[in-house]
Design a protein around this motif. Sequence first.
Motif, PDB file in Angstrom:
ATOM      1  N   GLN A   1      -5.704  -1.915  -5.286  1.00 63.35           N
ATOM      2  CA  GLN A   1      -4.797  -2.882  -5.923  1.00 63.35           C
ATOM      3  C   GLN A   1      -3.428  -2.896  -5.260  1.00 63.35           C
ATOM      4  N   LEU A   2      -3.022  -1.731  -4.738  1.00 64.28           N
ATOM      5  CA  LEU A   2      -1.693  -1.593  -4.151  1.00 64.28           C
ATOM      6  C   LEU A   2      -1.831  -0.967  -2.766  1.00 64.28           C
ATOM      7  N   PRO A   3      -1.748  -1.762  -1.721  1.00 63.96           N
ATOM      8  CA  PRO A   3      -1.915  -1.199  -0.376  1.00 63.96           C
ATOM      9  C   PRO A   3      -0.780  -0.232  -0.053  1.00 63.96           C
TER      10      PRO A   3
ATOM     11  N   ASP B   1      -4.075  16.286  -3.307  1.00 63.56           N
ATOM     12  CA  ASP B   1      -4.821  17.033  -4.313  1.00 63.56           C
ATOM     13  C   ASP B   1      -6.164  16.333  -4.549  1.00 63.56           C
ATOM     14  N   PRO B   2      -7.275  17.063  -4.600  1.00 65.03           N
ATOM     15  CA  PRO B   2      -8.588  16.406  -4.706  1.00 65.03           C
ATOM     16  C   PRO B   2      -8.707  15.471  -5.902  1.00 65.03           C
ATOM     17  N   GLU B   3      -8.172  15.873  -7.034  1.00 63.69           N
ATOM     18  CA  GLU B   3      -8.241  15.028  -8.223  1.00 63.69           C
ATOM     19  C   GLU B   3      -7.405  13.758  -8.032  1.00 63.69           C
ATOM     20  N   LEU B   4      -6.243  13.919  -7.403  1.00 65.18           N
ATOM     21  CA  LEU B   4      -5.393  12.765  -7.148  1.00 65.18           C
ATOM     22  C   LEU B   4      -5.982  11.848  -6.084  1.00 65.18           C
ATOM     23  N   GLU B   5      -6.700  12.423  -5.127  1.00 62.37           N
ATOM     24  CA  GLU B   5      -7.277  11.603  -4.064  1.00 62.37           C
ATOM     25  C   GLU B   5      -8.295  10.611  -4.627  1.00 62.37           C
ATOM     26  N   VAL B   6      -9.028  11.024  -5.657  1.00 68.48           N
ATOM     27  CA  VAL B   6      -9.965  10.113  -6.315  1.00 68.48           C
ATOM     28  C   VAL B   6      -9.200   8.952  -6.956  1.00 68.48           C
ATOM     29  N   ALA B   7      -8.101   9.282  -7.639  1.00 65.85           N
ATOM     30  CA  ALA B   7      -7.284   8.234  -8.258  1.00 65.85           C
ATOM     31  C   ALA B   7      -6.652   7.333  -7.204  1.00 65.85           C
ATOM     32  N   LEU B   8      -6.235   7.925  -6.098  1.00 63.95           N
ATOM     33  CA  LEU B   8      -5.595   7.155  -5.031  1.00 63.95           C
ATOM     34  C   LEU B   8      -6.540   6.107  -4.461  1.00 63.95           C
ATOM     35  N   ALA B   9      -7.821   6.434  -4.352  1.00 62.11           N
ATOM     36  CA  ALA B   9      -8.794   5.468  -3.830  1.00 62.11           C
ATOM     37  C   ALA B   9      -8.866   4.229  -4.713  1.00 62.11           C
ATOM     38  N   VAL B  10      -8.698   4.404  -6.010  1.00 58.34           N
ATOM     39  CA  VAL B  10      -8.688   3.276  -6.940  1.00 58.34           C
ATOM     40  C   VAL B  10      -7.378   2.503  -6.821  1.00 58.34           C
TER      41      VAL B  10
ATOM     42  N   GLY C   1       0.816   4.676   6.721  1.00 61.45           N
ATOM     43  CA  GLY C   1      -0.465   4.000   6.570  1.00 61.45           C
ATOM     44  C   GLY C   1      -1.391   4.666   5.570  1.00 61.45           C
ATOM     45  N   VAL C   2      -0.883   5.648   4.834  1.00 56.55           N
ATOM     46  CA  VAL C   2      -1.674   6.345   3.821  1.00 56.55           C
ATOM     47  C   VAL C   2      -0.850   6.479   2.540  1.00 56.55           C
ATOM     48  N   GLY C   3      -1.567   6.785   1.438  1.00 55.92           N
ATOM     49  CA  GLY C   3      -0.885   7.085   0.188  1.00 55.92           C
ATOM     50  C   GLY C   3      -0.316   5.863  -0.490  1.00 55.92           C
ATOM     51  N   VAL C   4       0.808   6.060  -1.143  1.00 57.11           N
ATOM     52  CA  VAL C   4       1.526   5.001  -1.846  1.00 57.11           C
ATOM     53  C   VAL C   4       2.963   5.008  -1.335  1.00 57.11           C
ATOM     54  N   TRP C   5       3.464   3.848  -0.967  1.00 57.79           N
ATOM     55  CA  TRP C   5       4.829   3.715  -0.428  1.00 57.79           C
ATOM     56  C   TRP C   5       4.969   4.556   0.835  1.00 57.79           C
ATOM     57  N   ASP C   6       4.414   4.033   1.922  1.00 54.71           N
ATOM     58  CA  ASP C   6       4.422   4.761   3.185  1.00 54.71           C
ATOM     59  C   ASP C   6       5.697   4.465   3.988  1.00 54.71           C
ATOM     60  N   ARG C   7       5.702   4.914   5.230  1.00 57.85           N
ATOM     61  CA  ARG C   7       6.884   4.786   6.075  1.00 57.85           C
ATOM     62  C   ARG C   7       7.330   3.328   6.237  1.00 57.85           C
TER      63      ARG C   7
ATOM     64  N   LEU D   1       2.587   8.401 -12.660  1.00 63.41           N
ATOM     65  CA  LEU D   1       2.367   7.142 -13.364  1.00 63.41           C
ATOM     66  C   LEU D   1       0.976   6.571 -13.105  1.00 63.41           C
ATOM     67  N   MET D   2       0.403   6.878 -11.942  1.00 63.04           N
ATOM     68  CA  MET D   2      -0.873   6.275 -11.557  1.00 63.04           C
ATOM     69  C   MET D   2      -2.082   7.133 -11.924  1.00 63.04           C
TER      70      MET D   2
END
Length: 322
Positions: A24-26, A11-20, A211-217, A297-298
């Motif tokens: 801190q959390l790879p 989601d575009p709004e979430l993608e901005v948050a994900l970059a932040v 290799g993307v997002g939060v908690w990947d494979r 949560l993020m």
Amino acid sequence: MTTNISRPPFDPELEVALAVVTKQLPPTITPDMIPQLREATPFSVTPDEMLRQAGISRTDFRFPGHEGASLEASVLTREGRSGSGPGVLYVHGGGMISGDRWVGLPHVVPWVLDLDATVVTIEYRLAPEYPDPHPVEDCYGALVWATENAAALGIDPDRLIIAGPSAGGGLAAGAALLARDRGGPALAGQALLYPMLDDRDATVSTTQIDGVGVWDRTSNITGWSALLGDRRGTDDVSIYAAPARAVDLAGLPPTFIDCGTAEVFRDEDVAYASALWAAGVQAELHVWPGGFHGCDLMAPQAAITQAMYAARNEWVGRILSH
């Protein structure tokens, strides 16, 4: 190593948050990173300050976990509450390897304040130091303890649900299966928030989120390997450790499941809902477009996550009002 397989977009709004968040959390957690993961502090204010600001009282107890271990639980109620009411046993997330009973505090605050529920948030022992069956048996021990002490805790045992996100959702599902199979406490419902259910690393979504997002494979393999060791992915894994392995889900309580389209757990969560329906169990499933793991949560102010909270809290309120 990242994959070239296409995935649903964030989601575009979430993608901005994900970059932040990923600064801190790879996205990828390997076993050597577990100590670092445990040291991370997700709160800008302390849990006690958050509770005080919300008008929530906290009382600490100890309960018997697996093999009689003494473990911590905190009972949260609206300030001034008296008498008996609905209850929630809350199991925190953290991939089986990290986290504590305060990590998901934003999930439970509305249940305490808006639904007048007593929330029992618990500690369970973490892998790899305490592999399966310690975590799920600790959670089942908490369920038995909360039911046996329902009157003292201000809980109506007929209106008690179990809930948890991520690993906590998987452990909640495992504890519900244990309760069914052992003739244990009767649950009014289970709220499984983007639950971690399947150790086999065989879905499309686990391949997509690499290799993307939060908690990947790779993170997911790290968590399951810590819990199960060499048993991960073999036939020597119980349905209580990995509820996706259950063939028959009949007899489980009404269930809520949510997840995002852009997270590892998407396919196993959808499959679990389908298996519940096939077994004649009432289940509600939400798959949020563009959601990444733990986005509620993020990025709690995003439109998608606000909708997640609204749908989830409506279901919990409906179940607890019966």
